[in-house]
Scaffold this motif. Structure first.
Motif, PDB file in Angstrom:
ATOM      1  N   PHE A  21       0.821  -1.200   0.000  1.00  0.00           N
ATOM      2  CA  PHE A  21       0.000   0.000   0.000  1.00  0.00           C
ATOM      3  C   PHE A  21       0.864   1.264   0.000  1.00  0.00           C
ATOM      4  CE2 PHE A  21      -3.361  -2.861   1.766  1.00  0.00           C
ATOM      5  CZ  PHE A  21      -4.238  -2.725   0.707  1.00  0.00           C
ATOM      6  N   GLY A  22       2.013   1.208   0.653  1.00  0.00           N
ATOM      7  CA  GLY A  22       2.926   2.349   0.641  1.00  0.00           C
ATOM      8  C   GLY A  22       3.483   2.612  -0.746  1.00  0.00           C
ATOM      9  N   LEU A  23       3.878   1.551  -1.441  1.00  0.00           N
ATOM     10  CA  LEU A  23       4.401   1.719  -2.802  1.00  0.00           C
ATOM     11  C   LEU A  23       3.351   2.286  -3.742  1.00  0.00           C
ATOM     12  CD1 LEU A  23       6.508  -1.546  -3.236  1.00  0.00           C
ATOM     13  CD2 LEU A  23       7.361   0.808  -3.133  1.00  0.00           C
ATOM     14  N   GLN A  24       2.105   1.892  -3.515  1.00  0.00           N
ATOM     15  CA  GLN A  24       1.017   2.395  -4.357  1.00  0.00           C
ATOM     16  C   GLN A  24       0.468   3.737  -3.875  1.00  0.00           C
ATOM     17  OE1 GLN A  24      -1.992  -0.646  -4.781  1.00  0.00           O
ATOM     18  NE2 GLN A  24      -0.866  -1.489  -6.517  1.00  0.00           N
ATOM     19  N   ARG A  25       0.978   4.181  -2.718  1.00  0.00           N
ATOM     20  CA  ARG A  25       0.503   5.446  -2.112  1.00  0.00           C
ATOM     21  C   ARG A  25      -1.021   5.466  -1.991  1.00  0.00           C
ATOM     22  NH1 ARG A  25       5.372   6.338  -4.015  1.00  0.00           N
ATOM     23  NH2 ARG A  25       6.761   7.884  -3.143  1.00  0.00           N
ATOM     24  N   LEU A  30      -4.893   4.388   4.492  1.00  0.00           N
ATOM     25  CA  LEU A  30      -4.140   5.055   5.549  1.00  0.00           C
ATOM     26  C   LEU A  30      -4.636   4.724   6.958  1.00  0.00           C
ATOM     27  CD1 LEU A  30      -1.797   6.895   6.254  1.00  0.00           C
ATOM     28  CD2 LEU A  30      -3.327   8.849   5.977  1.00  0.00           C
ATOM     29  N   PRO A  31      -5.939   4.756   7.249  1.00  0.00           N
ATOM     30  CA  PRO A  31      -6.353   4.429   8.629  1.00  0.00           C
ATOM     31  C   PRO A  31      -5.879   3.048   9.082  1.00  0.00           C
ATOM     32  CG  PRO A  31      -8.171   5.439   7.457  1.00  0.00           C
ATOM     33  CD  PRO A  31      -7.091   5.170   6.434  1.00  0.00           C
ATOM     34  N   GLU A  32      -5.949   2.071   8.201  1.00  0.00           N
ATOM     35  CA  GLU A  32      -5.506   0.720   8.544  1.00  0.00           C
ATOM     36  C   GLU A  32      -3.987   0.644   8.674  1.00  0.00           C
ATOM     37  OE1 GLU A  32      -7.699   1.432   6.105  1.00  0.00           O
ATOM     38  OE2 GLU A  32      -9.524   0.382   6.689  1.00  0.00           O
ATOM     39  N   ILE A  33      -3.274   1.364   7.825  1.00  0.00           N
ATOM     40  CA  ILE A  33      -1.814   1.359   7.909  1.00  0.00           C
ATOM     41  C   ILE A  33      -1.364   2.054   9.194  1.00  0.00           C
ATOM     42  CG2 ILE A  33       0.338   2.116   6.832  1.00  0.00           C
ATOM     43  CD1 ILE A  33      -1.095   1.811   4.132  1.00  0.00           C
ATOM     44  N   GLU A  53       4.692   7.439   5.540  1.00  0.00           N
ATOM     45  CA  GLU A  53       5.473   8.568   5.026  1.00  0.00           C
ATOM     46  C   GLU A  53       5.365   8.675   3.513  1.00  0.00           C
ATOM     47  OE1 GLU A  53       8.739   8.826   8.631  1.00  0.00           O
ATOM     48  OE2 GLU A  53       9.315   7.757   6.808  1.00  0.00           O
ATOM     49  N   ALA A  54       5.333   7.545   2.818  1.00  0.00           N
ATOM     50  CA  ALA A  54       5.180   7.575   1.356  1.00  0.00           C
ATOM     51  C   ALA A  54       3.806   8.111   0.957  1.00  0.00           C
ATOM     52  CB  ALA A  54       5.388   6.175   0.776  1.00  0.00           C
ATOM     53  N   ILE A  55       2.790   7.704   1.694  1.00  0.00           N
ATOM     54  CA  ILE A  55       1.418   8.118   1.372  1.00  0.00           C
ATOM     55  C   ILE A  55       1.192   9.591   1.689  1.00  0.00           C
ATOM     56  CG2 ILE A  55      -1.008   7.817   2.026  1.00  0.00           C
ATOM     57  CD1 ILE A  55      -0.284   4.792   2.429  1.00  0.00           C
ATOM     58  N   THR A  56       1.682  10.030   2.842  1.00  0.00           N
ATOM     59  CA  THR A  56       1.403  11.404   3.287  1.00  0.00           C
ATOM     60  C   THR A  56       2.456  12.415   2.862  1.00  0.00           C
ATOM     61  OG1 THR A  56       2.540  11.124   5.413  1.00  0.00           O
ATOM     62  CG2 THR A  56       0.178  10.539   5.317  1.00  0.00           C
ATOM     63  N   SER A  80      -2.081  11.515  18.581  1.00  0.00           N
ATOM     64  CA  SER A  80      -1.799  12.765  17.867  1.00  0.00           C
ATOM     65  C   SER A  80      -1.357  12.497  16.427  1.00  0.00           C
ATOM     66  CB  SER A  80      -0.754  13.598  18.612  1.00  0.00           C
ATOM     67  OG  SER A  80       0.467  12.897  18.726  1.00  0.00           O
ATOM     68  N   VAL A  81      -0.694  11.365  16.189  1.00  0.00           N
ATOM     69  CA  VAL A  81      -0.319  10.997  14.815  1.00  0.00           C
ATOM     70  C   VAL A  81      -1.585  10.747  14.003  1.00  0.00           C
ATOM     71  CG1 VAL A  81       0.777   9.217  13.382  1.00  0.00           C
ATOM     72  CG2 VAL A  81       1.937  10.064  15.431  1.00  0.00           C
ATOM     73  N   ARG A  82      -2.503   9.967  14.566  1.00  0.00           N
ATOM     74  CA  ARG A  82      -3.765   9.687  13.857  1.00  0.00           C
ATOM     75  C   ARG A  82      -4.550  10.964  13.613  1.00  0.00           C
ATOM     76  NH1 ARG A  82      -3.688   4.908  17.308  1.00  0.00           N
ATOM     77  NH2 ARG A  82      -3.513   3.077  15.976  1.00  0.00           N
ATOM     78  N   ALA A  83      -4.607  11.843  14.590  1.00  0.00           N
ATOM     79  CA  ALA A  83      -5.344  13.098  14.444  1.00  0.00           C
ATOM     80  C   ALA A  83      -4.714  13.967  13.353  1.00  0.00           C
ATOM     81  CB  ALA A  83      -5.387  13.842  15.760  1.00  0.00           C
ATOM     82  N   ALA A  84      -3.398  14.026  13.317  1.00  0.00           N
ATOM     83  CA  ALA A  84      -2.699  14.869  12.337  1.00  0.00           C
ATOM     84  C   ALA A  84      -2.840  14.336  10.919  1.00  0.00           C
ATOM     85  CB  ALA A  84      -1.220  14.987  12.701  1.00  0.00           C
ATOM     86  N   LEU A  85      -2.962  13.003  10.795  1.00  0.00           N
ATOM     87  CA  LEU A  85      -2.970  12.399   9.462  1.00  0.00           C
ATOM     88  C   LEU A  85      -4.347  11.930   9.023  1.00  0.00           C
ATOM     89  CD1 LEU A  85       0.367  10.410   9.702  1.00  0.00           C
ATOM     90  CD2 LEU A  85      -0.028  12.668   8.725  1.00  0.00           C
TER      91      LEU A  85
END
Length: 90
Positions: A21-25, A30-33, A53-56, A80-85
């Motif tokens: 999923f990261g390679l495919q962005r 994202l929520p599951e990752i 990091e690749a996705i965002t 806070s990571v989940r909230a920010a992303l």
């Protein structure tokens, strides 16, 4: 490859799914990752961090997350990571 692979009981399957999923962005995954960032296996957290990091396009150390954090440290940082992303808080 389905998002269900990110919750597979076999740790290597979760790792490969996060990498895929990261390679495919894949922003839809994202929520599951983000859940992989709290995986019990350090290597899975490392691949999860790379995928996020690749996705965002955002380094997670800017949010005080590193895949080497202890469970207690991750519990303090991940909301806070989940909230920010845009992930779901758990």
């Amino acid at each position: 490859m389905g998002k269900g692979w990110l919750k597979h009981p076999f740790q290597a399957t979760r790792l490969v799914a996060a990498a895929h999923f990261g390679l495919q962005r894949r922003k839809d995954a994202l929520p599951e990752i983000l859940d992989i960032l709290d995986d019990e296996y350090l290597l899975n957290r490392q691949f999860g961090q790379s995928a996020v990091e690749a996705i965002t396009g955002r380094p997670l150390d800017s949010l005080d997350y590193k895949f080497t954090l202890s469970p207690k440290e991750r519990a303090a940082v991940l909301p806070s990571v989940r909230a920010a992303l845009g992930g779901k808080n758990r």
